[in-house]
Design a protein around this motif. Structure first.
Motif, mmCIF file in Angstrom:
data_model
loop_
_atom_site.group_PDB
_atom_site.id
_atom_site.type_symbol
_atom_site.label_atom_id
_atom_site.label_comp_id
_atom_site.label_asym_id
_atom_site.label_seq_id
_atom_site.Cartn_x
_atom_site.Cartn_y
_atom_site.Cartn_z
ATOM 1 N N GLN A 63 -16.487 22.350 -44.820
ATOM 2 C CA GLN A 63 -17.398 23.006 -44.044
ATOM 3 C C GLN A 63 -16.514 23.946 -43.687
ATOM 4 O OE1 GLN A 63 -20.878 22.478 -43.406
ATOM 5 N NE2 GLN A 63 -20.768 24.758 -43.004
ATOM 6 N N SER A 64 -15.237 23.818 -43.111
ATOM 7 C CA SER A 64 -14.432 24.763 -42.541
ATOM 8 C C SER A 64 -14.105 25.669 -43.828
ATOM 9 C CB SER A 64 -13.115 24.111 -41.977
ATOM 10 O OG SER A 64 -13.377 23.403 -40.826
ATOM 11 N N SER A 65 -13.766 25.147 -44.993
ATOM 12 C CA SER A 65 -13.435 25.902 -46.251
ATOM 13 C C SER A 65 -14.732 27.073 -46.449
ATOM 14 C CB SER A 65 -13.274 25.056 -47.389
ATOM 15 O OG SER A 65 -13.039 25.762 -48.593
ATOM 16 N N LEU A 66 -15.842 26.402 -46.333
ATOM 17 C CA LEU A 66 -16.896 27.407 -46.408
ATOM 18 C C LEU A 66 -16.994 28.541 -45.550
ATOM 19 C CD1 LEU A 66 -19.704 27.720 -47.962
ATOM 20 C CD2 LEU A 66 -20.739 26.307 -46.331
ATOM 21 N N HIS A 67 -17.008 27.967 -44.321
ATOM 22 C CA HIS A 67 -16.670 29.273 -43.432
ATOM 23 C C HIS A 67 -15.699 30.326 -43.795
ATOM 24 C CE1 HIS A 67 -19.028 26.611 -40.215
ATOM 25 N NE2 HIS A 67 -19.573 27.145 -40.919
ATOM 26 N N ASP A 68 -14.305 29.779 -44.059
ATOM 27 C CA ASP A 68 -13.479 30.781 -44.532
ATOM 28 C C ASP A 68 -13.815 31.640 -45.827
ATOM 29 O OD1 ASP A 68 -11.749 30.439 -42.066
ATOM 30 O OD2 ASP A 68 -10.506 28.720 -43.210
ATOM 31 N N CYS A 69 -14.384 31.109 -46.727
ATOM 32 C CA CYS A 69 -14.998 31.639 -47.911
ATOM 33 C C CYS A 69 -15.855 32.805 -47.519
ATOM 34 C CB CYS A 69 -15.437 30.700 -49.006
ATOM 35 S SG CYS A 69 -14.166 29.835 -49.839
ATOM 36 N N ASP A 70 -16.970 32.381 -46.858
ATOM 37 C CA ASP A 70 -17.678 33.538 -46.218
ATOM 38 C C ASP A 70 -17.098 34.374 -45.554
ATOM 39 O OD1 ASP A 70 -19.823 32.000 -47.028
ATOM 40 O OD2 ASP A 70 -20.397 31.201 -45.108
ATOM 41 N N SER A 71 -16.055 34.528 -44.594
ATOM 42 C CA SER A 71 -15.331 35.579 -44.215
ATOM 43 C C SER A 71 -14.602 36.361 -45.110
ATOM 44 C CB SER A 71 -14.374 34.924 -43.163
ATOM 45 O OG SER A 71 -15.020 34.277 -42.097
ATOM 46 N N ALA A 72 -13.809 35.704 -46.032
ATOM 47 C CA ALA A 72 -13.281 36.302 -47.136
ATOM 48 C C ALA A 72 -14.171 37.218 -48.139
ATOM 49 C CB ALA A 72 -12.399 35.226 -48.082
ATOM 50 N N ILE A 73 -15.268 36.681 -48.329
ATOM 51 C CA ILE A 73 -16.070 37.701 -49.386
ATOM 52 C C ILE A 73 -16.849 38.615 -48.431
ATOM 53 C CG2 ILE A 73 -18.362 37.495 -50.296
ATOM 54 C CD1 ILE A 73 -17.489 34.275 -51.151
ATOM 55 N N ARG A 74 -17.005 38.597 -47.172
ATOM 56 C CA ARG A 74 -17.535 39.689 -46.331
ATOM 57 C C ARG A 74 -16.365 40.664 -46.144
ATOM 58 N NH1 ARG A 74 -19.835 35.473 -42.720
ATOM 59 N NH2 ARG A 74 -18.082 35.706 -41.726
ATOM 60 N N LEU A 75 -15.169 40.220 -46.092
ATOM 61 C CA LEU A 75 -14.037 41.516 -46.132
ATOM 62 C C LEU A 75 -13.819 42.094 -47.499
ATOM 63 C CD1 LEU A 75 -11.710 39.402 -43.701
ATOM 64 C CD2 LEU A 75 -12.920 41.685 -43.241
ATOM 65 N N ASP A 76 -13.868 41.338 -48.635
ATOM 66 C CA ASP A 76 -13.818 41.563 -49.879
ATOM 67 C C ASP A 76 -14.779 40.911 -50.854
ATOM 68 O OD1 ASP A 76 -12.852 42.413 -52.249
ATOM 69 O OD2 ASP A 76 -10.887 41.721 -52.249
#
Length: 513
Positions: A63-76
């Motif tokens: 779940q933590s990995s998923l949240h970080d990926c969401d943030s990464a994709i929003r930025l790039d």
């Protein structure tokens, strides 16, 4: 967007580089800490989030990995690694349709990328199987045949492995019901000599048992598990020379399991072992560990006990290697028998009316007590919520109250929840496993909860010690490895060498968690 000072940007890059160094050392916990410090200084860099997502993947914090990926994709939106890691996180969360979508994005950008290709194949397989199950069942009331209780031993007689077998012999009895139909198998001559020969002459020489023998072992052991209550009760308060040893995850690390018995004593009339779940998956000798435990259960039905872990479930076995290992060494039919035997495993154990032992953690419902655990109908795959699932999946947290699970299943529960449950149920401590602890054993929640993990140098990468807790009323060693209880001895141990076979060596998934 907040303006990032040049100084903070520079410091953040230093923390990111430190995180990268920790990843090379496979120290994912410290890597997460470094990336977190980088993000606190500069939250505008997509790579900081996608790198932390990778570290969380390695720690099973899906779940933590998923949240970080969401943030990464929003930025790039072009961060392909973030899509790849989010796809793997969705697989860990058993969200295969969502995983498939992200993995297809990866493969459009990088056709034939091997890890994404294999992961997509896993997703397609799960999705097909789920559609097939729904198509043939027609309803939720499908009657499932218990393969362990209906196995017909003669159906294995044509296999070359039994006709050419020259190892230690078992006497097998075909059980039948009142209609003269097959009703499972019974082994009538299980002995310490057979177990010793099984280890030394078969498993340590890289050989397999005949499938007929394995089917009989699973059938007999499953019947014993099925006869046990959902919460087993053990007691050694009246015998000063009777030891109960509690082990955590062993994850197919067969050579380390053998070392446990060598260092701390074999199962016998004065020494009971409780293995607290996750004895399969990850390691490449899960079949050997499971068969050894099942043979010991048949030989000493009241001296070895197995609690179910979150990896004694179908979805975990399909992702983390046990199904593929079982099919490689034996057959799909043997895997199905193991799978159904896991459904019969108890969910928890109470020792001396003092210690509750379960794989994961407590329920998120404050009204659930020990009696509710005892009433759980465990003979199925666990649901995605409720006490059954939480006993297998939940983890402790430092803060009071409930928090979200970094894994995505279960909850994080605080010291107040542990204290309240113990008080309400008149218990002293909780023993649980489910998480690597670098010291093998860690006392938490004001020493009311103990995590014990028994797979040293987990996956040949973590460098952690293994741990074991011995319940010995009045003969404990206080202040040893954090222990504050005069009824406990807490030991730790290092890993031992094993053949050069990597974890999940037989896995067709290769997901890289």
């Amino acid at each position: 967007m907040t303006t990032i000072s040049a100084e903070n940007a520079s410091k953040a890059l230093e923390f990111k580089n430190q995180g990268n160094a920790f990843i090379k050392e496979k120290d994912y916990t410290n890597a997460v800490e470094c990336y977190t410090k980088a993000i606190e200084l500069d939250d505008s860099q997509s790579i900081f989030f996608s790198n932390r997502a990778f570290s969380h993947l390695k720690l099973d914090n899906f779940q933590s990995s998923l949240h970080d990926c969401d943030s990464a994709i929003r930025l790039d939106s072009g961060n392909i690694k973030a899509y790849h890691r989010r796809g793997l996180a969705y697989i860990g969360l058993l969200e295969f349709v969502k995983a498939r979508k992200d993995l297809r994005v990866v493969l459009r950008s990088k056709p034939n990328e091997p890890t994404a290709t294999r992961a997509l194949e896993v997703c397609e397989k799960f999705i097909r199987e789920e559609k097939f199950r729904k198509a043939i069942s027609g309803s939720d009331n499908e009657v499932k045949v218990n393969l362990c209780a209906t196995v017909q031993l003669s159906s294995f007689d044509g296999n070359a492995d039994i006709t050419k077998y020259e190892g230690p012999k078992l006497s097998l009895e075909q059980l039948i019901d009142e209609k003269s139909s097959p009703a499972g198998a019974k082994i009538t001559n299980m002995s310490q000599e057979f177990v010793s020969s099984l280890v030394n002459d078969i498993f340590l020489k890289g050989k397999n048992l005949p499938k007929k023998y394995v089917a009989a072992i699973i059938s007999h052991a499953e019947r014993l598990f099925r006869q046990e209550p959902t919460v087993v009760e053990l007691d050694n308060t009246s015998e000063t020379d009777f030891k109960i040893s509690v082990c955590g995850d062993t994850h197919g690390q067969f050579y380390d399991v053998l070392n446990i018995f060598k260092r701390f004593g074999k199962v016998n009339s004065k020494h009971t072992y409780l293995f607290n779940g996750d004895f399969v998956d990850r390691g490449s000798w899960s079949c050997e560990v499971a068969i050894l435990f099942y043979c010991l259960k048949i030989l000493f039905p009241n001296r070895i006990f197995l609690n179910r872990g979150n990896h004694e479930t179908n979805n975990m076995n399909k992702i983390y290697g046990f199904e593929d290992e079982c099919k490689y060494k034996y057959s799909a039919r043997i895997f199905e028998m193991f799978s159904q035997s896991f459904e019969s495993l108890p969910l928890a154990t109470v020792i001396n009316n003092k210690y509750l032992v379960m794989h994961g953690g407590l329920s998120s419902d404050p009204n659930v007590d020990l009696n509710d655990f005892k009433k759980i109908d465990r003979f199925s795959q666990p649901p995605r919520d409720g006490p059954f699932m939480e006993l297998l999946w939940s983890d402790p947290q430092v803060a009071n109250g409930l928090g979200p699970s970094q894994r995505g299943l279960g909850f994080a529960f605080g010291p107040d929840i542990t204290a309240s449950f113990l008080s309400k149920n008149k218990l002293s401590k909780i023993f649980r496993s489910h998480e690597v602890r670098m010291g093998g054993v860690e006392f938490e929640h004001n020493k009311k909860l103990v995590t014990v993990f028994s797979a040293p140098n987990y996956c040949d990468a973590q460098g952690n010690l293994g741990g074991i807790i011995h319940v010995v009323p009045g003969m404990g060693i206080v202040n040893q490895n954090g222990n504050d209880d005069e009824d406990l001895i807490v030991d730790t141990f290092e890993s031992v060498s094993h053949p050069d076979i990597k974890p999940m060596a037989y896995s067709n998934g290769g997901l890289g968690f």
